[in-house]
Write a protein that holds these residues in place. Structure first.
Motif, PDB file in Angstrom:
ATOM      1  N   PRO A   1       2.019  13.744  12.706  1.00  0.00           N
ATOM      2  CA  PRO A   1       1.090  13.397  13.792  1.00  0.00           C
ATOM      3  C   PRO A   1       1.203  11.942  14.246  1.00  0.00           C
ATOM      4  N   ALA A   2       1.502  11.033  13.344  1.00  0.00           N
ATOM      5  CA  ALA A   2       1.633   9.622  13.734  1.00  0.00           C
ATOM      6  C   ALA A   2       2.781   9.451  14.730  1.00  0.00           C
ATOM      7  N   PHE A   3       3.908  10.089  14.458  1.00  0.00           N
ATOM      8  CA  PHE A   3       5.036   9.983  15.385  1.00  0.00           C
ATOM      9  C   PHE A   3       4.711  10.620  16.736  1.00  0.00           C
ATOM     10  N   MET A   4       4.039  11.756  16.708  1.00  0.00           N
ATOM     11  CA  MET A   4       3.693  12.422  17.965  1.00  0.00           C
ATOM     12  C   MET A   4       2.674  11.606  18.772  1.00  0.00           C
ATOM     13  N   LYS A   5       1.756  10.935  18.098  1.00  0.00           N
ATOM     14  CA  LYS A   5       0.759  10.107  18.789  1.00  0.00           C
ATOM     15  C   LYS A   5       1.414   8.912  19.474  1.00  0.00           C
ATOM     16  N   VAL A   6       2.436   8.348  18.850  1.00  0.00           N
ATOM     17  CA  VAL A   6       3.151   7.236  19.481  1.00  0.00           C
ATOM     18  C   VAL A   6       3.991   7.753  20.650  1.00  0.00           C
ATOM     19  N   LEU A   7       4.661   8.886  20.466  1.00  0.00           N
ATOM     20  CA  LEU A   7       5.530   9.422  21.515  1.00  0.00           C
ATOM     21  C   LEU A   7       4.755  10.000  22.703  1.00  0.00           C
ATOM     22  N   PHE A   8       3.650  10.676  22.426  1.00  0.00           N
ATOM     23  CA  PHE A   8       2.985  11.424  23.493  1.00  0.00           C
ATOM     24  C   PHE A   8       1.519  11.071  23.720  1.00  0.00           C
ATOM     25  N   GLY A   9       0.928  10.292  22.805  1.00  0.00           N
ATOM     26  CA  GLY A   9      -0.507  10.041  22.906  1.00  0.00           C
ATOM     27  C   GLY A   9      -0.900   8.622  23.261  1.00  0.00           C
ATOM     28  N   GLY A  10       0.066   7.747  23.481  1.00  0.00           N
ATOM     29  CA  GLY A  10      -0.245   6.388  23.861  1.00  0.00           C
ATOM     30  C   GLY A  10      -0.758   5.501  22.732  1.00  0.00           C
TER      31      GLY A  10
ATOM     32  N   LEU B   1      13.449   4.831  25.378  1.00  0.00           N
ATOM     33  CA  LEU B   1      12.325   3.958  25.720  1.00  0.00           C
ATOM     34  C   LEU B   1      11.347   3.782  24.559  1.00  0.00           C
ATOM     35  N   PHE B   2      11.269   4.768  23.666  1.00  0.00           N
ATOM     36  CA  PHE B   2      10.299   4.744  22.567  1.00  0.00           C
ATOM     37  C   PHE B   2      10.904   4.347  21.218  1.00  0.00           C
ATOM     38  N   ARG B   3      12.194   4.113  21.170  1.00  0.00           N
ATOM     39  CA  ARG B   3      12.844   3.858  19.878  1.00  0.00           C
ATOM     40  C   ARG B   3      12.341   2.589  19.200  1.00  0.00           C
ATOM     41  N   GLY B   4      12.023   1.567  19.953  1.00  0.00           N
ATOM     42  CA  GLY B   4      11.476   0.342  19.363  1.00  0.00           C
ATOM     43  C   GLY B   4      10.121   0.590  18.725  1.00  0.00           C
ATOM     44  N   LEU B   5       9.245   1.325  19.433  1.00  0.00           N
ATOM     45  CA  LEU B   5       7.919   1.647  18.884  1.00  0.00           C
ATOM     46  C   LEU B   5       8.027   2.532  17.648  1.00  0.00           C
ATOM     47  N   VAL B   6       8.900   3.523  17.712  1.00  0.00           N
ATOM     48  CA  VAL B   6       9.056   4.422  16.573  1.00  0.00           C
ATOM     49  C   VAL B   6       9.698   3.681  15.401  1.00  0.00           C
ATOM     50  N   ALA B   7      10.598   2.747  15.673  1.00  0.00           N
ATOM     51  CA  ALA B   7      11.180   1.939  14.599  1.00  0.00           C
ATOM     52  C   ALA B   7      10.092   1.126  13.899  1.00  0.00           C
TER      53      ALA B   7
ATOM     54  N   CYS C   1      16.908  15.590  -0.251  1.00  0.00           N
ATOM     55  CA  CYS C   1      16.247  16.498   0.690  1.00  0.00           C
ATOM     56  C   CYS C   1      16.033  15.691   1.962  1.00  0.00           C
ATOM     57  N   ILE C   2      16.552  16.200   3.069  1.00  0.00           N
ATOM     58  CA  ILE C   2      16.444  15.500   4.350  1.00  0.00           C
ATOM     59  C   ILE C   2      15.785  16.428   5.362  1.00  0.00           C
ATOM     60  N   THR C   3      14.610  16.008   5.828  1.00  0.00           N
ATOM     61  CA  THR C   3      13.903  16.730   6.881  1.00  0.00           C
ATOM     62  C   THR C   3      14.163  16.010   8.193  1.00  0.00           C
ATOM     63  N   THR C   4      14.690  16.732   9.162  1.00  0.00           N
ATOM     64  CA  THR C   4      14.944  16.171  10.482  1.00  0.00           C
ATOM     65  C   THR C   4      13.906  16.748  11.442  1.00  0.00           C
ATOM     66  N   TYR C   5      13.160  15.848  12.083  1.00  0.00           N
ATOM     67  CA  TYR C   5      12.188  16.303  13.079  1.00  0.00           C
ATOM     68  C   TYR C   5      12.929  16.857  14.286  1.00  0.00           C
ATOM     69  N   GLN C   6      12.374  17.898  14.874  1.00  0.00           N
ATOM     70  CA  GLN C   6      13.021  18.559  15.999  1.00  0.00           C
ATOM     71  C   GLN C   6      12.937  17.743  17.284  1.00  0.00           C
ATOM     72  N   THR C   7      11.968  16.834  17.377  1.00  0.00           N
ATOM     73  CA  THR C   7      11.782  16.011  18.564  1.00  0.00           C
ATOM     74  C   THR C   7      12.686  14.784  18.483  1.00  0.00           C
ATOM     75  N   LYS C   8      13.554  14.620  19.461  1.00  0.00           N
ATOM     76  CA  LYS C   8      14.387  13.421  19.549  1.00  0.00           C
ATOM     77  C   LYS C   8      13.540  12.297  20.144  1.00  0.00           C
ATOM     78  N   VAL C   9      13.735  11.089  19.651  1.00  0.00           N
ATOM     79  CA  VAL C   9      13.007   9.935  20.165  1.00  0.00           C
ATOM     80  C   VAL C   9      13.755   9.405  21.390  1.00  0.00           C
ATOM     81  N   PRO C  10      13.107   9.422  22.559  1.00  0.00           N
ATOM     82  CA  PRO C  10      13.763   8.903  23.764  1.00  0.00           C
ATOM     83  C   PRO C  10      14.050   7.402  23.631  1.00  0.00           C
TER      84      PRO C  10
ATOM     85  N   GLY D   1      18.478   8.959  18.605  1.00  0.00           N
ATOM     86  CA  GLY D   1      17.056   9.278  18.530  1.00  0.00           C
ATOM     87  C   GLY D   1      16.675  10.227  17.417  1.00  0.00           C
ATOM     88  N   ASP D   2      17.616  10.556  16.517  1.00  0.00           N
ATOM     89  CA  ASP D   2      17.269  11.410  15.381  1.00  0.00           C
ATOM     90  C   ASP D   2      16.254  10.698  14.491  1.00  0.00           C
ATOM     91  N   LEU D   3      15.232  11.433  14.110  1.00  0.00           N
ATOM     92  CA  LEU D   3      14.187  10.920  13.237  1.00  0.00           C
ATOM     93  C   LEU D   3      14.111  11.857  12.043  1.00  0.00           C
TER      94      LEU D   3
END
Length: 168
Positions: A129-138, A65-71, A54-63, A93-95
């Motif tokens: 929410p953790a991914f969104m906080k890193v991408l959009f919440g600082g 600039l943020f790929r290192g943080l998301v990694a 089962c593979i869930t792909t988030y709809q938000t692509k990781v830009p 940027g697929d997550l």
């Protein structure tokens, strides 16, 4: 005799899921509305390797600039995780989050289907929410993961208390 692929379609039909079967490649696409996100996922049945994924792909692509943080966040989330893994494709940027299980040749029990799907959807939704906080919440990856895992710990404590009350 029901094939493993047919077993998954039967499971989804019995639970009144809407889904799109891709019979020629034994993939089923569907979605789920969680507490934190609307998730799109695929269920892949590999009858040659006796594997359900089962593979869930988030709809938000990781830009880029943020790929290192998301990694870093992916590594922190994956550490100690017993079932499943987060994946980040650095090239586009697929997550996504993936769960999988082997099954006996030709036999895919409903319990395995439930575990693979349920684990995937719960974890993908809880960590969103953790991914969104890193991408959009600082947030830093460490702070974002700590917050999610504290919430998970509280939920487990609440469940334990409820179970103890039932037993007592």
């Amino acid at each position: 005799m029901t094939t493993p692929y047919e077993s998954v379609k039967d499971h989804l039909n019995q639970n009144e899921w809407k889904f799109e079967p891709l019979d020629d490649v034994k993939i089923i696409r569907t979605g789920f509305s969680g507490d934190h996100a609307n998730l799109k996922f695929s269920i892949i049945i590999d009858e040659d390797d006796d594997l359900i994924q089962c593979i869930t792909t988030y709809q938000t692509k990781v830009p880029p600039l943020f790929r290192g943080l998301v990694a870093e966040l992916v590594c922190r989330a994956n550490y100690g995780m017993k079932i499943g893994k987060f994946e980040l494709d650095f090239s586009d940027g697929d997550l996504r989050f993936q769960t999988a299980s082997a099954f006996l040749t030709g036999v895919l029990p409903d319990e395995v289907i439930c575990r693979v799907l349920g684990t995937n959807l719960v974890i993908a939704d809880k960590y969103y929410p953790a991914f969104m906080k890193v991408l959009f919440g600082g947030y830093t990856p460490e702070d974002a993961i700590d917050e999610v895992e504290q919430d998970l710990s509280k939920e487990n404590d609440d469940t334990s208390e409820t179970d103890e009350a039932r037993e007592g």
